[in-house]
Design a protein around this motif. Structure first.
Motif, short mmCIF file in Angstrom:
data_model
loop_
_atom_site.label_atom_id
_atom_site.label_comp_id
_atom_site.label_asym_id
_atom_site.label_seq_id
_atom_site.Cartn_x
_atom_site.Cartn_y
_atom_site.Cartn_z
N PRO A 165 5.49 5.44 4.03
CA PRO A 165 4.44 4.52 4.49
C PRO A 165 3.11 4.81 3.79
CG PRO A 165 5.24 5.95 6.29
CD PRO A 165 5.78 6.49 5.00
N PHE A 225 -8.34 -9.99 -0.85
CA PHE A 225 -7.76 -9.14 0.19
C PHE A 225 -8.78 -8.77 1.27
CE2 PHE A 225 -4.51 -5.82 1.29
CZ PHE A 225 -3.44 -6.68 1.28
N ASN A 227 -1.39 -2.91 4.88
CA ASN A 227 -1.94 -4.09 5.56
C ASN A 227 -1.07 -4.61 6.71
OD1 ASN A 227 -0.10 -4.98 3.61
ND2 ASN A 227 -1.09 -6.97 3.45
N SER A 261 0.01 -3.20 -4.75
CA SER A 261 -0.78 -3.90 -5.77
C SER A 261 -0.06 -3.91 -7.12
CB SER A 261 -2.13 -3.20 -5.92
OG SER A 261 -1.92 -1.86 -6.29
N PRO A 275 2.77 -0.68 1.97
CA PRO A 275 1.31 -0.80 1.90
C PRO A 275 0.70 -0.61 3.29
CG PRO A 275 2.25 -2.98 2.12
CD PRO A 275 3.39 -1.99 2.30
N PRO A 329 -0.22 9.02 -3.60
CA PRO A 329 0.39 8.87 -4.92
C PRO A 329 1.23 10.08 -5.34
CG PRO A 329 -1.91 8.21 -4.98
CD PRO A 329 -1.66 8.73 -3.60
#
Ligand code: NAD
Length: 469
Positions: A154, A349, A130, A204, A128, A185
């Motif tokens: 990544p 988030f 973050n 997610s 992800p 994606p």
């Protein structure tokens, strides 16, 4: 060799990687057998640790560019925990890799049996945005510790880190055992279509379901490290000052963009006002006089967060301003929002903290259990009974008592979700196990070879068999 495609902020990369060629290259390395040796694994882990020391400033710059992180936060939240994970794995590897001898039931004697951990092959790590270094590199630690080759994908929303990984991983790790494929994606789906030996996904729940669906036709096993709404229950007998400081600190970290961040508070009515004031005060203090918004990853997320505030009801006790153009949002506290609002249904988030007043512990527990099982459940209380009830009655990936998020830093604890917050776990031994196959090996002598075991059976041999099996 690594493959890359360019990704710009908010836009998945489009590119010319041939995923099947990349995977074939890694498969050839795996088939050669060198990744099975402990010495090879140790060299990879040392290489990763060296990279994090020698290239710390480049990682800090990339994290500042992608997320607006100060250098100290880059070190604290992304680099230090990755190094710790690698050092722990390296030190324990010899023990983890040892075959385990087991006893045999009478029916199988004589003989010897053991089980041992063998690598799975070529695995895929999907990260992800973050904590874009930590959450791609610490699964990679586990994948290499277990002797696999790995494709790392990544997030396209942390393009500077993605590009740095493309450059650095082949320099510090065996370049024929690792590949960094960037993109969104489409590129990830193309990798999943290769039928890899394991997929380790952090992201997610919605995308986790798509990853699992894409892995299913190949029967590729998945580990899903997902998100959700992690609640904090603050009982009437809590140490309110300490709870407020710890909640404010962990919510501020990475502007609330942390999978185990406190999502919302369930606070006993008796201490609600005191806690809200103390969280607001601690937030002000920790910001060292800074005012205005905190940086969030991009305008897409700032817009989403602003949207959560538009129809949430309740009272805004602090902050409230989000600026999508500047990619910022103020640390915001909303007291008693509408329970049906998106703010109370979706993972936040970001730096918004809803505070829900509850009359008692039962109400708090019932509230959490009316939604999906969270990744973490936090409880602040001085009462052993309260803590025991929350631990027993609130299913969650992990429970932390009188603090938040620190369980992530304990390599002896499995880290993972349950239900909608994930499946499988990693960190330390649990990561090694996730990326390994437990293979059973049974060795029998050729003699004795008692005849009674073979058909046709007589009444006497059947009697004998019934005694042994
Ligand atoms: P995300 O699910 O949007 O994306 C994660 C990854 O999936 C990215 O690399 C992305 O390129 C890829 N992806 C996106 N769509 C895909 C598709 N259709 N098929 C295949 N791959 C696809 O997550 P995010 O926005 O990067 O991260 C935020 C989420 O991750 C939050 O829910 C958060 O709680 C969760 N999270 C969980 C943990 C944990 O350890 N449990 C840690 C960090 C973040």
């Amino acid at each position: 060799m690594t493959a890359t495609v360019t990704g710009t902020e908010g836009a998945p990369g489009t590119g010319a990687v041939d995923p099947s060629a990349e995977v074939a290259r890694l498969r050839a390395t795996f088939a050669g057998g060198r990744t099975r040796d402990r010495s090879w694994r140790v060299v990879q882990l040392r290489g990763l640790e060296r990279m994090l020391v020698e290239r710390e400033s480049e990682f800090a710059e990339a994290l500042a560019s992608d997320l607006g992180r100060p250098a100290v936060d880059a070190w604290l939240a992304d680099l230090a925990p990755t190094t710790a994970e690698s050092v722990y794995a390296r030190k324990h590897l010899a023990r983890w890799m040892k075959p385990r001898r087991v006893g045999l039931p009478l029916s199988v004697q004589p003989g010897r049996a053991r089980y041992e951990y063998e690598p799975l092959g070529v695995v895929l790590v999907i990260g992800p945005w973050n904590y874009p270094a930590y959450l791609t590199l610490s699964p990679l630690v586990a994948a290499f510790a277990a002797g696999n080759c790995a494709v790392v994908k990544p997030s396209e929303y942390a393009p500077a880190i993605a590009e740095l990984l493309v450059q650095l991983l082949p320099q510090y790790l065996d370049p024929d055992a690792v590949s960094v494929v960037t993109g969104g994606p489409e590129e990830t789906q193309a990798l999943l279509a290769q039928g890899l030996d394991h997929v380790f996904f952090t992201g997610s729940p919605e995308v986790g379901a798509k990853v699992m669906a894409a892995a299913a036709p190949h029967l590729t096993p998945v580990t899903l490290e997902l998100g959700g709404k992690s609640p904090v229950i603050v009982a009437a007998d809590a140490d309110v000052e300490v709870a407020a400081r710890r909640i404010a600190w962990t919510k501020l970290m990475n502007s609330g963009q942390t999978c185990v961040a406190p999502d919302y508070l369930l606070v006993d009515a008796a201490v609600r006002d005191r806690l809200v004031a103390a969280v607001a005060e601690a937030t002000r203090k920790f910001r060292g006089g800074a005012t205005g918004g905190l940086r969030v990853v991009d305008s897409r997320q700032a817009t989403r967060l602003a949207g959560l505030l538009t129809d949430c009801g309740g009272t805004v006790a602090a902050g409230g301003t989000f600026d999508p153009e500047a990619r910022t949002g103020e640390p915001t506290i909303v007291v008693d929002p509408d329970p049906g609002s998106r703010l109370m249904r979706e993972e936040i988030f970001g730096p918004i903290l809803p505070v829900v007043t509850v009359e008692n512990l039962e109400a708090a527990i019932a509230h959490v259990n009316s939604g999906p099982k969270p990744l973490a459940a936090y409880v602040f209380s001085r009462s052993k009974e309260t803590v025991a009830r929350v631990t027993r009655e609130v299913p969650a990936g992990a429970t932390v008592v009188n603090h938040l998020m620190f369980h992530v830093l304990v390599p002896q604890l499995p880290f993972g979700g349950v239900g909608r917050s994930g499946m499988g776990a990693y960190h330390g031994w649990f990561g090694f196990e996730t990326f390994s196959h437990r293979r059973s090996v049974l060795t029998k002598p050729t003699r004795p070879d008692p005849g009674f075991i073979y058909p046709p059976y007589t009444a006497a041999t059947e009697k004998l068999l019934r005694r042994f099996f």
